[in-house]
Design an enzyme around this catalytic site. Structure first.
Site, PDB file in Angstrom:
ATOM      1  N   CYS A   1      -4.652   2.527  -3.639  1.00  0.00           N
ATOM      2  CA  CYS A   1      -3.400   3.031  -3.062  1.00  0.00           C
ATOM      3  C   CYS A   1      -2.251   2.059  -3.282  1.00  0.00           C
ATOM      4  O   CYS A   1      -1.422   1.853  -2.385  1.00  0.00           O
ATOM      5  CB  CYS A   1      -3.549   3.344  -1.572  1.00  0.00           C
ATOM      6  SG  CYS A   1      -4.725   4.630  -1.222  1.00  0.00           S
TER       7      CYS A   1
ATOM      8  N   LYS B   1     -10.186  -0.524  10.446  1.00  0.00           N
ATOM      9  CA  LYS B   1     -10.477  -1.716   9.648  1.00  0.00           C
ATOM     10  C   LYS B   1     -10.803  -2.911  10.543  1.00  0.00           C
ATOM     11  O   LYS B   1     -11.227  -3.965  10.067  1.00  0.00           O
ATOM     12  CB  LYS B   1      -9.292  -2.060   8.750  1.00  0.00           C
ATOM     13  CG  LYS B   1      -8.997  -1.013   7.678  1.00  0.00           C
ATOM     14  CD  LYS B   1      -7.894  -1.473   6.762  1.00  0.00           C
ATOM     15  CE  LYS B   1      -7.171  -0.343   6.087  1.00  0.00           C
ATOM     16  NZ  LYS B   1      -7.862   0.177   4.906  1.00  0.00           N
TER      17      LYS B   1
ATOM     18  N   GLN C   1      -4.456  -5.328   6.942  1.00  0.00           N
ATOM     19  CA  GLN C   1      -5.463  -6.236   6.391  1.00  0.00           C
ATOM     20  C   GLN C   1      -5.427  -7.603   7.060  1.00  0.00           C
ATOM     21  O   GLN C   1      -6.147  -8.519   6.646  1.00  0.00           O
ATOM     22  CB  GLN C   1      -5.252  -6.411   4.876  1.00  0.00           C
ATOM     23  CG  GLN C   1      -5.405  -5.145   4.057  1.00  0.00           C
ATOM     24  CD  GLN C   1      -6.842  -4.659   3.966  1.00  0.00           C
ATOM     25  OE1 GLN C   1      -7.789  -5.373   4.335  1.00  0.00           O
ATOM     26  NE2 GLN C   1      -7.019  -3.435   3.487  1.00  0.00           N
TER      27      GLN C   1
ATOM     28  N   ASP D   1       3.208  -4.513   7.853  1.00  0.00           N
ATOM     29  CA  ASP D   1       1.976  -3.734   7.775  1.00  0.00           C
ATOM     30  C   ASP D   1       0.810  -4.718   7.913  1.00  0.00           C
ATOM     31  O   ASP D   1       0.475  -5.441   6.981  1.00  0.00           O
ATOM     32  CB  ASP D   1       1.940  -3.005   6.425  1.00  0.00           C
ATOM     33  CG  ASP D   1       0.596  -2.331   6.143  1.00  0.00           C
ATOM     34  OD1 ASP D   1      -0.336  -2.471   6.972  1.00  0.00           O
ATOM     35  OD2 ASP D   1       0.478  -1.676   5.098  1.00  0.00           O
TER      36      ASP D   1
ATOM     37  N   HIS E   1       0.874  -1.182   0.000  1.00  0.00           N
ATOM     38  CA  HIS E   1       0.000   0.000   0.000  1.00  0.00           C
ATOM     39  C   HIS E   1       0.915   1.238   0.000  1.00  0.00           C
ATOM     40  O   HIS E   1       2.027   1.183   0.526  1.00  0.00           O
ATOM     41  CB  HIS E   1      -0.837  -0.053   1.275  1.00  0.00           C
ATOM     42  CG  HIS E   1      -1.895   1.002   1.401  1.00  0.00           C
ATOM     43  ND1 HIS E   1      -1.612   2.301   1.779  1.00  0.00           N
ATOM     44  CD2 HIS E   1      -3.236   0.950   1.220  1.00  0.00           C
ATOM     45  CE1 HIS E   1      -2.742   2.991   1.825  1.00  0.00           C
ATOM     46  NE2 HIS E   1      -3.745   2.197   1.487  1.00  0.00           N
TER      47      HIS E   1
END
Ligand SMILES: Cc1ncc(COP(=O)(O)O)c(C=O)c1O
Lengths: 412, 126
Positions: free
Chosen positions: A369, A229, A206, A203, A125
């Site tokens: 993104c 999220k 998700q 990261d 991202h």
């Protein structure tokens, strides 16, 4: 065939937004990859804090202020426990973007220099690309990329080749790709980075909302994620860091709350995690996130994953009913998080999303993104349907219906 | 019939007028839509301070492709000075469909790239 009943969760009723109607139609929300909807317990925790316990933290001696302190501390403990981390090394930020920037500025500026390299992947991202571009440009370092194959996977051999060059100071990778859904073997990557003397950052934006994540077991030096999220409010993110590294780091933002003492010319830093939390923090948002992870913990992250994996399998299967539709990334649900990025021949993704909305179905279209990845895929945009705990097979059916109807509008 | 995806919009989308390259050309520009990453370029041939001929190239959604195609038919023959004065309303009116706030940039990308080629101004048409 819809997914089997024993892996299915039935929690839509916990989320007040699904009582809404759009032109008389229920909300079919397949954009949880962008942000999740919020369960009532989170909304109530947020409002309840503002209604009953609001005071600034860290400073007050009165009872109300102590309640606010206790609420903030307990939110941090819950969040840390949810991901197998320690509260002192769990830093609240605004979002994952700020968490990554914290590392890029506070660790990167001190540890990456001319001739060094930062290694990321083609499926990051922008939040895990641009901070490293800026760092590398500023410090005269090189930004290099691990390639992604058609299955959306990385090559550990290429990782080893890159690490063997001896100049890699940091390896930063996504845990789950927000475009391809790929589940990246981050523990393996962190171990290899560490063996080569490089620091690692994951990261987890998700991943944390959708599967059991134990940052201790993964073993990365930094693990970042974002609250909104994960059923929490917007405005709160999390950075877990390795204690020895956090202790050696200079602060990122400076000002109130992050100091131990200040004289006219200099200051000393507060202990962890406060050293990295300058200014009044988002207390109610932290409380909301605490309620969110408690809710997810009650559902059980293994059940959440089983539910979403089954539904993803069903979605991949149903999408095959749409002529001209191509899904990017691995074809099996086991290898991916709960999302599918796709294109339909003869229709631009924007038009696909617009026509899905005609049927009350929320999906995203664009570059997500991840423009470098889009160029690898040879497209400028895709449509993306992404799943959350509250989704059901009927949502997938509604999606497929709108896609078929959309093709008709286009005369395909 | 769909409000947005009218027959003439889909017709211009599927058979865009004045698309391709134009060589030689006097002016050119390339702009992108930050929303989706779509790119649109233009080649313009100028004669007597007018657009003698023009070609768009690039890909995009139905709204952006149809807008470019429809606009191209008006732009050919237009005085450069007038092109510089065209605003968003001109394009939206020409398109003749209700364009939501999120799709506005799709509709205006062609005017942005033409103005950028003619005047050097990279701003979104107001
Ligand atoms: C993989 C990944 N990283 C980072 C982000 C950025 O999240 P935020 O905007 O909350 O910082 C997102 C979400 O858009 C994402 O999917």
């Amino acid at each position: 065939m819809p997914p089997v009943a024993e892996s299915a969760l039935d929690v839509k009723g916990d989320f007040p937004i699904f009582a809404r109607r759009f032109d008389g139609r229920p909300l079919v929300y397949l954009d949880s990859g962008s942000t999740s909807q919020k369960p009532k317990v989170v909304i109530d925790a947020l409002a309840g804090h503002l209604r009953n316990h609001n005071a600034n933290v860290h400073r007050g001696v009165y009872a109300l202020a102590q309640e606010a302190d206790a609420a903030y501390d307990s939110a941090r403990s819950r969040v840390a426990a949810f991901t197998g981390a320690q509260p002192e090394t769990t830093i609240f930020t605004k979002n994952v973007t700020e968490a990554i920037n914290l590392v890029a500025y506070a660790w990167g500026r001190a540890n990456v220099g001319p001739g060094d390299a930062v290694l990321i992947t083609q499926m990051e991202h922008h939040a895990n690309i641009v901070p490293w571009q800026v760092l590398c440009r500023e410090r005269g370092a090189e930004l290099r990329y691990l390639e992604v194959d058609e299955r959306g996977e990385l090559s550990l051999e290429q990782l080893d080749v890159e690490l063997a060059r001896g100049d890699v100071r940091l390896v930063a990778v996504t845990h789950v790709s927000n475009v391809l859904g790929t589940i990246v073997p981050v523990a393996e990557i962190a171990a290899r980075a560490r063996a080569a003397g490089a620091v690692s950052l994951v990261d987890g934006a998700q991943a944390v909302p959708h599967m059991a994540v134990d940052v201790e077991a993964i073993g990365a030096d930094f693990y970042a994620w974002t609250g909104h999220k994960a059923l929490g409010p917007m405005g709160i993110g999390v950075l877990h860091g390795r204690r020895e590294i956090l202790e050696r780091m200079e602060p990122f933002l400076t000002g109130g709350d992050m100091i131990s003492s200040v004289d006219f010319q200099s200051a000393t830093w507060n202990e962890l995690p406060y050293k990295f939390e300058a200014g009044t923090p988002p207390v109610a948002e932290a409380v909301g996130l605490g309620a969110a992870v408690e809710y997810l913990g009650r559902l059980g992250m293994d059940r959440v994953r089983a539910h979403e994996r089954a539904l993803t399998g069903y979605m991949l299967e149903r999408l095959e009913d749409v002529p001209g539709l191509r899904v990017a990334g691995a074809p099996e649900a086991e290898a991916r998080g709960g999302l599918a990025s796709f294109t339909i021949e003869g229709m631009h993704p924007h038009d696909i999303a617009e026509l899905a909305d005609r049927g009350g179905v929320c999906i995203r279209a664009g570059h997500h993104c991840a423009q470098p990845l889009m160029s690898c895929l040879g497209v400028s945009a895709t449509a993306r349907a992404s799943i959350g705990v509250y989704n059901e097979p009927g949502d997938v059916d509604a999606l497929v219906d709108t896609l078929l109807a959309g093709r008709e509008v286009f005369g395909l | 019939m769909d409000d947005l995806y009218r027959d003439y919009i889909l017709d211009h989308y599927k058979q865009p007028r004045n698309f391709g390259e134009l060589d030689p050309h006097d002016l050119e520009a390339m702009e992108h839509n930050p929303l989706c990453g779509d790119e649109l370029g233009v080649h313009i041939r100028v004669k007597d301070d007018r657009i003698e001929d023009l070609r768009f190239h690039g890909h995009g959604c139905a709204i952006s492709q149809a807008s470019a195609s429809i606009a191209s038919e008006e732009l050919i023959g237009m005085e450069l000075e007038q092109v510089g004065k065209l605003g968003a309303d001109w394009m939206i009116e020409l398109l003749g469909i209700p364009v939501s706030a999120t799709r506005r940039k799709c509709a205006l990308l062609n005017l942005k790239v033409v103005r950028s080629a003619v005047t050097g101004d990279h701003a979104w048409p107001a």
